[in-house]
Design an enzyme around this catalytic site. Structure first.
Site, PDB file in Angstrom:
ATOM      1  N   CYS A  77      -3.331   6.650  -3.697  1.00 32.64           N
ATOM      2  CA  CYS A  77      -2.848   5.322  -3.303  1.00 32.64           C
ATOM      3  C   CYS A  77      -1.389   5.404  -2.871  1.00 32.64           C
ATOM      4  CB  CYS A  77      -3.024   4.348  -4.465  1.00 32.64           C
ATOM      5  SG  CYS A  77      -2.187   2.760  -4.237  1.00 32.64           S
TER       6      CYS A  77
ATOM      7  N   CYS B 206       1.049   2.795  -4.402  1.00 31.49           N
ATOM      8  CA  CYS B 206       1.266   3.080  -5.827  1.00 31.49           C
ATOM      9  C   CYS B 206       2.445   4.025  -6.013  1.00 31.49           C
ATOM     10  CB  CYS B 206       0.018   3.708  -6.442  1.00 31.49           C
ATOM     11  SG  CYS B 206      -1.449   2.650  -6.429  1.00 31.49           S
TER      12      CYS B 206
END
Length: 308
Positions: A49, A52
């Site tokens: 991700c 993230c």
């Protein structure tokens, strides 16, 4: 909320650490039990991700800056799919905050550093602490009291005097905005807000004032409460009328009733109009003091719906 995860709760390593990774076996100890003492921020992420990788370090910095008033637990959703499924994590990054065993706040997606600080400060205040840089001097407290008692003009003069000494005092600056809102001068309130120095423009106090200004503008165009109530009674699934009713109720100072209508709208159709009910609830919560009982109760009820 009851979490019954495979393997039961086991003591986690480094119990005093501010930031740690958790697993399905240690989630109860690391999050639910640890949150009995201080708020615990749970960061749901995955190695693949991209956002993230940006959000995680910013969260960690904010947690460290709080000096132990909050903790942070990271959950790799690929490695802990049962936790992600039970908490209905549908996209990442997702961040939840637990306190005394219950989820009390959260957000999805990457956000700015100022929003993260405001999020952490809000958690600290809800837990009964004082955020970093928080605390208002006696003059600001006196002006706030004037404003609460309806003496908006006197409050504005006091805030102005404080700003004469400390031009970038965020609480006094936000107080000026709120005073002009109370006097009905929304254009001037907006001009003051837009003129805030970059160093304080995203301070929690100014974010709250911005939310109050948004609500005040909505209130200026709000329809008649009785008429909107009749529409909702005639058709409980008339979501637009229920949303408009909530705005009208808030404009009349009936904040708790407005929150009730928005929660009911969210319960009936949380995705309506791009989750407008949820967004409006957060605007109201942001406009209220962190410890306001309407905000605290409303956040708990919204969280219970999200996690149900």
């Amino acid at each position: 909320m009851v979490i019954d995860l495979m393997g039961g709760a086991q003591p986690s390593q480094g119990g005093d650490d501010l930031i740690k990774e958790t697993t399905e076996a240690t989630f109860m100890a690391d999050v639910v039990e640890a949150s009995q003492q201080v708020p615990v921020i749970v960061d749901f992420w995955a190695p693949w991700c991209g956002p993230c990788k940006t959000l995680g370090p910013m969260l960690e910095d904010a947690v460290r800056a709080a000096g132990g008033k909050v903790k942070m637990v990271k959950v790799d959703v690929d490695q802990n799919q049962q936790i992600a499924a039970q908490l209905r994590i549908q996209s990442i990054p997702t961040v939840y905050a637990f306190y005394q065993g219950q989820p009390i706040d959260g957000f999805q997606g990457a956000v700015q550093g100022s929003e993260i600080k405001a999020f952490v400060d809000r958690l600290i205040e809800q837990a009964g602490g004082e955020a970093e840089g928080g605390g208002l001097d006696e003059a600001v407290a006196a002006a706030d009291e004037m404003l609460e008692q309806g003496a908006a003009s006197d409050a504005a003069q006091t805030y102005a005097a404080i700003l004469g000494e400390q031009p970038n005092h965020p609480a006094a600056y936000a107080g000026m905005v709120r005073a002009h809102i109370a006097m009905g001068d929304l254009d001037q309130a907006e001009a003051i807000l837009n003129g805030a120095d970059a160093s304080i423009s995203h301070a929690p106090e100014l974010e709250a004032a911005h939310a109050q200004l948004q609500l005040a503008k909505q209130g200026a165009d709000a329809g008649p409460v009785d008429e909107l109530r009749a529409k909702v009674d005639a058709d409980p699934d008339d979501h637009q009328s229920r949303f408009d009713l909530a705005q009208a109720l808030h404009a009349k100072g009936m904040t708790e009733e407005a929150v009730d209508e928005l929660l009911e709208l969210f319960r009936r159709d949380r995705t309506w109009n791009d989750e407008a009910a949820r967004a409006q609830l957060f605007t109201i919560f942001d406009a209220l003091p962190a410890k306001d009982p309407v905000a605290l109760k409303g956040r708990r009820r919204l969280s219970s719906m999200i996690f149900a």
